[in-house]
Design an enzyme around this catalytic site. Structure first.
Site, PDB file in Angstrom:
ATOM      1  N   ASP A 133      -5.880  -1.176  -8.366  1.00 48.03           N
ATOM      2  CA  ASP A 133      -5.406  -2.059  -7.306  1.00 48.03           C
ATOM      3  C   ASP A 133      -6.187  -3.354  -7.433  1.00 48.03           C
ATOM      4  O   ASP A 133      -7.066  -3.666  -6.642  1.00 48.03           O
ATOM      5  CB  ASP A 133      -5.683  -1.351  -5.974  1.00 48.03           C
ATOM      6  CG  ASP A 133      -5.215  -2.152  -4.768  1.00 48.03           C
ATOM      7  OD1 ASP A 133      -4.777  -3.293  -4.936  1.00 48.03           O
ATOM      8  OD2 ASP A 133      -5.325  -1.617  -3.646  1.00 48.03           O
ATOM      9  N   HIS A 167       0.801  -1.223   0.000  1.00 50.20           N
ATOM     10  CA  HIS A 167       0.000   0.000   0.000  1.00 50.20           C
ATOM     11  C   HIS A 167       0.836   1.276   0.000  1.00 50.20           C
ATOM     12  O   HIS A 167       0.439   2.292  -0.564  1.00 50.20           O
ATOM     13  CB  HIS A 167      -0.995  -0.029   1.172  1.00 50.20           C
ATOM     14  CG  HIS A 167      -2.032  -1.090   0.992  1.00 50.20           C
ATOM     15  ND1 HIS A 167      -2.277  -2.079   1.920  1.00 50.20           N
ATOM     16  CD2 HIS A 167      -2.872  -1.346  -0.046  1.00 50.20           C
ATOM     17  CE1 HIS A 167      -3.227  -2.877   1.466  1.00 50.20           C
ATOM     18  NE2 HIS A 167      -3.597  -2.462   0.279  1.00 50.20           N
ATOM     19  N   GLY A 202     -15.615  -1.361 -12.189  1.00 58.17           N
ATOM     20  CA  GLY A 202     -14.676  -0.284 -12.489  1.00 58.17           C
ATOM     21  C   GLY A 202     -14.544  -0.001 -13.972  1.00 58.17           C
ATOM     22  O   GLY A 202     -14.334   1.146 -14.393  1.00 58.17           O
ATOM     23  N   THR A 207      -7.031  -7.511  -8.275  1.00 57.57           N
ATOM     24  CA  THR A 207      -6.588  -8.883  -8.052  1.00 57.57           C
ATOM     25  C   THR A 207      -5.901  -9.332  -9.336  1.00 57.57           C
ATOM     26  O   THR A 207      -5.717  -8.561 -10.260  1.00 57.57           O
ATOM     27  CB  THR A 207      -7.788  -9.798  -7.752  1.00 57.57           C
ATOM     28  OG1 THR A 207      -8.684  -9.722  -8.859  1.00 57.57           O
ATOM     29  CG2 THR A 207      -8.506  -9.365  -6.487  1.00 57.57           C
ATOM     30  N   ASP A 208      -5.547 -10.583  -9.393  1.00 63.43           N
ATOM     31  CA  ASP A 208      -4.878 -11.102 -10.575  1.00 63.43           C
ATOM     32  C   ASP A 208      -5.827 -11.111 -11.777  1.00 63.43           C
ATOM     33  O   ASP A 208      -7.038 -11.065 -11.613  1.00 63.43           O
ATOM     34  CB  ASP A 208      -4.356 -12.509 -10.266  1.00 63.43           C
ATOM     35  CG  ASP A 208      -3.428 -12.494  -9.064  1.00 63.43           C
ATOM     36  OD1 ASP A 208      -2.521 -11.650  -9.043  1.00 63.43           O
ATOM     37  OD2 ASP A 208      -3.629 -13.302  -8.145  1.00 63.43           O
ATOM     38  N   ASP A 221     -10.057  -3.891   0.421  1.00 61.68           N
ATOM     39  CA  ASP A 221      -9.567  -3.963   1.802  1.00 61.68           C
ATOM     40  C   ASP A 221      -9.366  -2.587   2.422  1.00 61.68           C
ATOM     41  O   ASP A 221      -9.319  -2.463   3.647  1.00 61.68           O
ATOM     42  CB  ASP A 221      -8.282  -4.788   1.861  1.00 61.68           C
ATOM     43  CG  ASP A 221      -7.198  -4.218   0.958  1.00 61.68           C
ATOM     44  OD1 ASP A 221      -6.621  -3.177   1.302  1.00 61.68           O
ATOM     45  OD2 ASP A 221      -6.932  -4.810  -0.103  1.00 61.68           O
TER      46      ASP A 221
END
Lengths: 285, 285
Positions: free
Chosen positions: B160, B67, B143, B162-163, B91
């Site tokens: 940001d 982060h 998004g 995930t894979d 998160d």
């Protein structure tokens, strides 16, 4: 009989609470020397892997990172290095990188365990293939005893040790580092494998060896590299020196003129490697 | 009944041939959203761990690395950033770091899966504790759709994700990156999670997203960080920009004057992070 479905995995217990496992094609070699247990595995992801006392020493896939960073950093700071002492490094990878410099005249390599060298010559030609270079003198002795009493002999000493448990333990003491200091020439550099900042066990050893070196040497700086098959992947070498500073006395142009092809090291990365994260700097304070 | 001896381990299959396992104190939460499986573990080594579709997303021990590197790098290149769009990042850790800048006026955060935010608010206060900041607007939307048609609105977009499998897949396309380009202001910067150079699967995605960004943006540079709980520990963000260069337009003094305490990021490391190993540079060519 169908054995196609058997899965063989080698697991390293990186801490009591963390395991790293590699799928194994074949367990090629297993032996017990006077000092330690030595295994060689052929793995799917990492090729050949040397394991000592259940710790991963090198893998065919990423040993280049370790061996380039332990050698090219000091060699680019002082391109006039002629005499080198390597302690440990039985797999031969450090010597392989050193022999690429025509300017090096002599490499004394002191490995306490001859069986590691024998195994490397048999199963790990990718690291051991320069151990027969005419400039290399192999000594199968205790590095701690070898260096004691030597004065003003080596321009570079590389302590390419296993972890500070078992036979590698004495290589992390103040007495040994002082003997190394004395064995070095005026512009001498010591590179020491200094573990890792991430898991508490490794971080404690990193801090201890750095602070000992820092007491003895005029200049002591840590630098980092990405080593995926070592616990946490974040590893540290210490650059300890009598006079030369690893970034201020570093001549990128001169090293680049040598035209050595490298897969990890380059002169921008050299400078970048000494820029440590705050939490690592705090540990080394 | 004695259950004291039961050992619980969570294993991530980092590749078909590599496993990484953490010893678990307690499996705190498990749920299935419309998009993915979400788990929270309490582990001995890493504290709380968020796992999505069996991939480790963040751990309490090292989320600060991820982060800090995703936010402070662009914020130090352009300290006048006012409007930020964050895509993914349920998160809350990215938003937490952004809210430390008083100069930021608005943070739109678009997370497709409300359940991730709900779980983070309940179990991961260390990352989610700034999601209630008055400057933050939470959108539970796709998004990709959110950014489409937007023009000249954001000074910084952080992807940001995930894979690039499952719901994150569309975030790695040329069309999406073009929409981001259009949504950015004149000095706009896009930071994109660009996987890792080490294992072939990750390296392929790194190369693909970098080359797409490189086609669209005037400036595109990759930077690296040490992330121990992600496969290989060697991870990459891409800095894509219309005008500002990540190292040439970077003012260390200005950022240091802000007096932000960080555990990983610092301005020397900022420069060092852009110095990539040769094998990574070759992959990005």
């Amino acid at each position: 009989m169908n054995i196609m479905n058997m899965e063989l995995w080698y697991t390293e217990n990186q801490t009591d609470n963390v395991k790293f496992s590699m799928k194994v094609k074949e367990h090629i070699y297993s032996g017990q020397s006077d000092f330690q247990k030595i295994d060689v595995l052929d793995t799917y992801e990492f090729g050949k892997v040397l394991v000592i006392d259940n710790w991963t020493m090198i893998t065919e896939k990423d040993e280049f990172i370790y061996h380039e960073m332990i050698t090219h950093v000091p060699m680019s700071v002082n391109p006039t290095i002629k005499n080198v002492l390597v302690i440990g490094a039985g797999d031969g990878g450090t010597v392989r990188e050193l022999t690429r410099y025509n300017t090096i005249e002599k490499i004394d390599m002191v490995e306490i365990d001859k069986m590691v060298v024998d195994v490397a010559k048999e199963y790990l030609p990718f690291t051991s293939n320069k151990l027969d270079d005419t400039r290399v003198n192999l000594y199968f002795e205790d590095g701690i005893k070898f260096v004691k009493g030597k004065e003003n002999l080596y321009d570079l000493i590389i302590v390419d040790s296993t972890d500070p448990i078992g036979p590698g333990e004495g290589l992390f003491t103040k007495e040994f580092y002082t003997d190394c200091y004395n064995a070095l020439t005026e512009k001498g550099i010591l590179i020491n494998q200094c573990e890792s900042p991430y898991y508490p066990n490794n971080a404690r050893e990193m801090t201890r060896s750095f602070s000992k070196l820092n007491e003895i040497f005029n200049i002591c700086e840590a630098y980092q590299y990405h080593m995926p098959t070592y616990a946490s992947g974040h590893w540290i070498f210490c650059f300890a020196s009598k006079e030369l500073h690893p970034t201020k006395d570093f001549n990128a142009t001169k090293w680049n003129e040598l035209g050595l092809a490298t897969k990890y090291y380059n002169t921008d990365l050299h400078l970048g490697a000494f820029a440590l994260p705050n939490y690592v700097k705090d540990l080394l304070k």
